[in-house]
Design an enzyme around this catalytic site. Sequence first.
Site, mmCIF file in Angstrom:
data_model
loop_
_atom_site.group_PDB
_atom_site.id
_atom_site.type_symbol
_atom_site.label_atom_id
_atom_site.label_comp_id
_atom_site.label_asym_id
_atom_site.label_seq_id
_atom_site.Cartn_x
_atom_site.Cartn_y
_atom_site.Cartn_z
ATOM 1 N N ASN A 1 -9.517 -20.407 -0.502
ATOM 2 C CA ASN A 1 -9.894 -21.250 -2.288
ATOM 3 C C ASN A 1 -9.139 -20.017 -2.638
ATOM 4 O O ASN A 1 -10.329 -19.380 -3.386
ATOM 5 C CB ASN A 1 -11.199 -21.157 -2.061
ATOM 6 N N LYS B 1 -11.746 -16.377 -2.751
ATOM 7 C CA LYS B 1 -12.192 -16.662 -1.207
ATOM 8 C C LYS B 1 -11.965 -17.394 -0.197
ATOM 9 O O LYS B 1 -10.512 -18.275 -0.175
ATOM 10 C CB LYS B 1 -13.381 -17.837 -1.678
ATOM 11 N N ARG C 1 -7.083 -25.119 -0.130
ATOM 12 C CA ARG C 1 -7.828 -25.712 -1.203
ATOM 13 C C ARG C 1 -7.067 -25.996 -2.333
ATOM 14 O O ARG C 1 -7.012 -24.859 -2.981
ATOM 15 C CB ARG C 1 -9.195 -25.274 -1.874
ATOM 16 N N ASP D 1 -8.423 -31.231 -4.207
ATOM 17 C CA ASP D 1 -9.677 -31.733 -5.078
ATOM 18 C C ASP D 1 -9.710 -33.234 -5.065
ATOM 19 O O ASP D 1 -10.946 -33.153 -5.466
ATOM 20 C CB ASP D 1 -10.006 -30.080 -5.861
#
Length: 222
Positions: free
Chosen positions: A25, A32, A109, A166
Amino acid sequence: KRRFGCIHLSAKVPEGLKMKVLVINAGSSSIKYQLIDMTNEHVMAKGMCDRIGIEGGNFKHKVEGREDYKIDIRMANHEEAIKLVTDTLVSPEHGVIKSMSEINAVGHRVLHGGEKFSSSVIINEDVIRAIEECCELGPLHNPHNLTGIHACEEIMGDIPQVAVFDTGFHQTMPDYAYMYALPYEYYEKYGIRRYGFHGTSHRYITLRTAAVLGKKPEELKI
């Protein structure tokens, strides 16, 4: 699990098939990550690179049953941060795998997929081009999401990479729900509409709620 040309990373891995997935991410100044053993969905390692390109950068790496590894380190860009992550994952002292060849796939992501993506997709040149076209809609995140993708490609070569958007979960909204009360030309020229975000969390909550209630997701209005 393949469906409509997409890979859903939350799908169960067939018994006997070992698979490790690195999840990335990449944000505007942080990364992350988690390395997950998909045979039992065990998180082998996780951590965060913070303040990338900013003074006071730091790195945290966690492995269950071990003392957390924390260092203060300057990371000039996202490429350096990704390299730090991969080096740590294979390091004799702090790592959990012997080589990067043990990683079977990378999941990213990605903030904004516009109207182009309604579910997860295997990353190829066309997908990268489409994510680039959505940078105007997500200027603080999409460029860094792409940096993470390119950095992993450079380090890991041909390992399959998957983009999880997302905005994907919300693409079933009807037009009367996603259109704003603005001149229609703003939608036509600039793509201004309601997209919906945090779709990965919404999808998890939806599926988990259905499981707790013992119903199929399509039977519920959540």
